[in-house]
Design an enzyme around this catalytic site. Sequence first.
Site, PDB file in Angstrom:
ATOM      1  CG  ASP A 134      -8.201 -34.807  13.727  1.00 33.90           C
ATOM      2  OD1 ASP A 134      -9.164 -34.474  13.054  1.00 33.90           O
ATOM      3  OD2 ASP A 134      -7.594 -34.051  14.510  1.00 33.90           O
ATOM      4  CB  CYS A 189     -25.238 -19.111  15.662  1.00 27.11           C
ATOM      5  SG  CYS A 189     -23.814 -20.205  15.801  1.00 27.11           S
TER       6      CYS A 189
HETATM    7  S1  SF4 Z   1     -19.941 -17.289  19.502  1.00 27.10           S
HETATM    8 FE1  SF4 Z   1     -20.047 -17.890  17.362  1.00 27.10          FE
HETATM    9  S2  SF4 Z   1     -20.444 -20.069  17.377  1.00 27.10           S
HETATM   10 FE2  SF4 Z   1     -20.958 -19.290  19.425  1.00 27.10          FE
HETATM   11  S3  SF4 Z   1     -23.151 -18.833  19.319  1.00 27.10           S
HETATM   12 FE3  SF4 Z   1     -22.036 -16.952  18.825  1.00 27.10          FE
HETATM   13  S4  SF4 Z   1     -21.926 -16.981  16.590  1.00 27.10           S
HETATM   14 FE4  SF4 Z   1     -22.437 -19.052  17.233  1.00 27.10          FE
END
Ligand code: SF4
Length: 314
Positions: A134, A189
Amino acid sequence: MTTSSDKTLSVLIKQKAYDLGLDLCGIAPSRPLLERENVLRKWCAGGMNSGMIYLEKNIEKRINPEFLVPGAKSVIVTGLNYYTNDNQEEQDVPILSRYVFGINYHDVIMKKLDLILEFIRGLEHEIEGRSFVDSEPLLEKAWAVEAGFGWQGRHSIVINNKIGSFFFIGIIILNIELDYDKPCKENGCGNCRLCIDLCPTGAINEDGTIDARKCIANLTIENRGPIPEDIIPKLGGRVYGCDRCQEVCPWNKNAKSHKTPEFELPAELKYMTTEDWLNLTREQFDRLFKNSPIERRKYEPFMRNVTIVTKAGS
Ligand code: SF4
Ligand code: SF4
């Protein structure tokens, strides 16, 4: 071309990383991340960097490891879990993000990365390399994807399908070739949009970028000006950072607690009441947050956040 000695060295490097307590280690070939350049420029041009001018500068350097280590060939990426079920015990107290419970992660990870570099130098005397946590213009999340850790979720944070997303990323850039992992091509996702829908301030854009002007993590840590009036009622008690988008993510449902003693929540912080927080003196602040990431926030701005969230909650 990767040789068998590159492979052996890569295996030894990863083993060393795991021996040092790191949870993930992958290796990517160094290259300019040209596909990230436009996204970054568009995000800055839209003002989403919330006045963090350093993010607009040297974009061509930020995408290219060659500027950090001349002759860069390999990017070793490590991940260190910081998730914990241990939490602040008192109800309705000012909330800290999990990543600041213990001592500064920069120091903890940098020590481990430097030990890996020393180990590599012991085997390959002629190498040039540098460790980063970072601290330099480097696209850590993009490199974590390149090294096969996982994908960037809709909240922009990298998700690993085994340990979730509560991990710090540390990087070593080297001028030698190694055996490379495959970049992550999947996106786990699917149709989920929990982080977008449950972000308290609507800071997550549909394209998976974050509007830092609305993000509580930015507003309570980096931001030097006042927190916008319309955001204050949405802080939900958070005085330093925000874990909400990670907490609601299904990929963190089975997250396991870290094994790094330095990241443990000290008992004194764990049992502080709202009154204790409001009456925190400068001396107590200096003692409690010595070597913590909060140390850099300084007493006055931190206490301003404590007062704001306490008033907003009362
Ligand atoms: S909460 Fe957000 S990052 Fe997690 S799986 Fe669902 S869309 Fe993807
Ligand atoms: S850190 Fe908090 S405010 Fe920022 S995007 Fe995630 S949920 Fe929203």
